[in-house]
Design an enzyme around this catalytic site. Structure first.
Site, short mmCIF file in Angstrom:
data_model
loop_
_atom_site.label_atom_id
_atom_site.label_comp_id
_atom_site.label_asym_id
_atom_site.label_seq_id
_atom_site.Cartn_x
_atom_site.Cartn_y
_atom_site.Cartn_z
N PRO A 22 44.18 75.32 129.26
CA PRO A 22 44.17 76.78 129.10
C PRO A 22 43.94 77.25 127.67
O PRO A 22 44.48 76.69 126.72
CB PRO A 22 45.57 77.20 129.59
CG PRO A 22 46.37 75.95 129.66
CD PRO A 22 45.41 74.83 129.86
N ASN A 23 43.13 78.28 127.59
CA ASN A 23 42.81 79.02 126.36
C ASN A 23 41.84 78.29 125.43
O ASN A 23 41.35 78.87 124.47
CB ASN A 23 44.09 79.42 125.59
CG ASN A 23 44.97 80.34 126.39
OD1 ASN A 23 44.49 81.35 126.91
ND2 ASN A 23 46.23 79.99 126.56
N ARG A 30 39.49 82.87 118.01
CA ARG A 30 40.83 83.35 117.64
C ARG A 30 41.57 82.25 116.89
O ARG A 30 41.31 81.07 117.12
CB ARG A 30 41.65 83.67 118.90
CG ARG A 30 41.22 84.85 119.70
CD ARG A 30 41.98 86.10 119.25
NE ARG A 30 41.81 87.22 120.19
CZ ARG A 30 40.71 87.94 120.29
NH1 ARG A 30 39.67 87.67 119.54
NH2 ARG A 30 40.65 88.94 121.15
N TYR A 35 43.11 76.41 114.75
CA TYR A 35 42.21 75.63 115.61
C TYR A 35 40.79 75.49 115.05
O TYR A 35 39.95 74.83 115.67
CB TYR A 35 42.17 76.25 117.01
CG TYR A 35 43.54 76.27 117.67
CD1 TYR A 35 44.22 75.09 117.95
CD2 TYR A 35 44.17 77.48 117.98
CE1 TYR A 35 45.47 75.10 118.54
CE2 TYR A 35 45.44 77.51 118.57
CZ TYR A 35 46.08 76.31 118.83
OH TYR A 35 47.33 76.32 119.40
N ASN A 86 42.99 67.34 126.42
CA ASN A 86 43.76 68.32 125.67
C ASN A 86 44.23 69.32 126.72
O ASN A 86 43.48 70.23 127.11
CB ASN A 86 42.91 69.00 124.59
CG ASN A 86 43.75 69.96 123.76
OD1 ASN A 86 44.89 70.27 124.11
ND2 ASN A 86 43.19 70.42 122.65
N ALA A 89 48.74 74.17 126.46
CA ALA A 89 50.19 74.37 126.61
C ALA A 89 50.76 73.64 127.83
O ALA A 89 51.97 73.40 127.90
CB ALA A 89 50.50 75.86 126.66
N HIS A 92 53.13 70.64 127.45
CA HIS A 92 54.57 70.75 127.23
C HIS A 92 55.35 71.12 128.48
O HIS A 92 56.57 71.27 128.43
CB HIS A 92 54.82 71.80 126.13
CG HIS A 92 53.87 71.67 124.97
ND1 HIS A 92 53.80 70.51 124.21
CD2 HIS A 92 52.91 72.50 124.47
CE1 HIS A 92 52.87 70.66 123.28
NE2 HIS A 92 52.31 71.86 123.42
N ASP A 99 51.77 63.45 136.71
CA ASP A 99 51.66 62.65 137.95
C ASP A 99 50.20 62.31 138.26
O ASP A 99 49.89 61.20 138.67
CB ASP A 99 52.28 63.39 139.14
CG ASP A 99 53.80 63.39 139.09
OD1 ASP A 99 54.38 62.61 138.30
OD2 ASP A 99 54.41 64.17 139.85
N GLU A 110 45.40 61.30 124.91
CA GLU A 110 45.93 62.66 124.77
C GLU A 110 45.45 63.19 123.41
O GLU A 110 45.59 62.50 122.39
CB GLU A 110 47.46 62.64 124.80
CG GLU A 110 48.08 64.01 124.50
CD GLU A 110 49.61 63.96 124.43
OE1 GLU A 110 50.20 62.88 124.63
OE2 GLU A 110 50.20 65.02 124.16
N HIS A 112 45.11 66.55 120.63
CA HIS A 112 45.45 67.91 120.17
C HIS A 112 44.70 68.21 118.88
O HIS A 112 44.61 67.34 118.00
CB HIS A 112 46.95 68.05 119.94
CG HIS A 112 47.73 67.81 121.19
ND1 HIS A 112 47.76 68.73 122.21
CD2 HIS A 112 48.44 66.73 121.60
CE1 HIS A 112 48.48 68.23 123.20
NE2 HIS A 112 48.90 67.02 122.87
N ILE A 113 44.22 69.42 118.77
CA ILE A 113 43.49 69.84 117.57
C ILE A 113 44.48 69.99 116.41
O ILE A 113 44.25 69.51 115.31
CB ILE A 113 42.76 71.18 117.85
CG1 ILE A 113 41.73 70.98 118.95
CG2 ILE A 113 42.12 71.72 116.57
CD1 ILE A 113 41.19 72.27 119.54
N SER A 114 45.59 70.67 116.69
CA SER A 114 46.65 70.82 115.69
C SER A 114 47.64 69.66 115.85
O SER A 114 47.49 68.83 116.76
CB SER A 114 47.37 72.16 115.91
OG SER A 114 48.08 72.15 117.15
N ARG A 119 54.78 72.01 114.50
CA ARG A 119 54.83 73.41 114.94
C ARG A 119 56.16 73.70 115.65
O ARG A 119 57.15 73.01 115.41
CB ARG A 119 53.60 73.70 115.82
CG ARG A 119 52.29 73.44 115.05
CD ARG A 119 51.07 73.70 115.90
NE ARG A 119 50.97 75.11 116.28
CZ ARG A 119 50.12 75.55 117.21
NH1 ARG A 119 49.29 74.70 117.81
NH2 ARG A 119 50.09 76.84 117.52
N ARG A 123 56.75 72.70 121.32
CA ARG A 123 55.53 71.87 121.36
C ARG A 123 55.82 70.40 121.08
O ARG A 123 54.92 69.57 121.07
CB ARG A 123 54.51 72.39 120.33
CG ARG A 123 54.05 73.80 120.59
CD ARG A 123 52.93 74.20 119.63
NE ARG A 123 52.84 75.65 119.53
CZ ARG A 123 52.14 76.41 120.37
NH1 ARG A 123 51.45 75.87 121.34
NH2 ARG A 123 52.11 77.73 120.23
#
Ligand code: CA2
Length: 158
Positions: A22-23, A30, A35, A86, A89, A92, A99, A110, A112-114, A119, A123
């Protein structure tokens, strides 16, 4: 003619599926301070080019919906040798994505950009890490290329 030179065995290029949650469709539009300025489209183009050099194939999928992400993972069970995920959210929160990944036999990264550990507290927990072979975080959009390289090495070594 697609057969292997000197034999009749088909040589299929192995696929890496890159799943974005998502996002992440808003990348580059943004919060560039977190990011970066790359869009998902430019990240995909760089990874496709890199994959070509490494003689693997890479396919990107993005969804803002948990069930659709699970469908992508199920599709990968049939078609892909590795998953780079990725989950945004959902990382988390999602026992369901955890599963689904558990049913995948290939290599899982796995991504993540950040760096979520630098943070907010919420997270710091990941439902993906316990089922991932490798975790990559904090390298910015470049992490997608690093992960593509790692996945390519792992699936070729198999
Ligand atoms: O650092 C990452 O890649 C994250 O997976 C990104 C998620 C966040 O919830 C994770 O904790 C860490 C959020 C993705 C939101 O993407 C946006 C992109 C552009 C603008 C706004 C949000």
């Amino acid at each position: 003619m697609t057969g292997h030179k000197g034999g009749n065995r088909e040589m299929s290029v192995q696929e890496i599926l890159v799943i974005n949650g998502p996002n992440l469709n808003l990348l580059g539009q943004r919060q560039p301070e977190i990011y970066g300025y790359d869009t998902l489209q430019t990240i995909e183009e760089k990874c496709v080019e890199l994959a070509r050099e490494l003689n693997v194939s890479v396919r990107f999928g993005q969804s803002n919906h948990e069930g659709a992400i699970i469908d992508l993972i199920h599709e990968a069970r049939l078609k892909s040798a590795a998953i780079i995920i990725n989950a945004g959210a959902y990382t988390h929160t999602s026992a369901a994505i955890h599963d689904a990944l558990k049913t995948f036999d290939g290599y899982i990264i796995e991504l993540h950009i950040s760096n979520p550990h630098a943070r907010e507290e919420f997270r710091h927990k990941s439902w993906i890490s316990p089922v991932a072979d490798a975790v990559m975080a904090g390298a910015g959009a470049y992490g997608y290329e690093l992960a593509t390289r790692l996945a390519a090495e792992k699936i070729k070594a198999k």
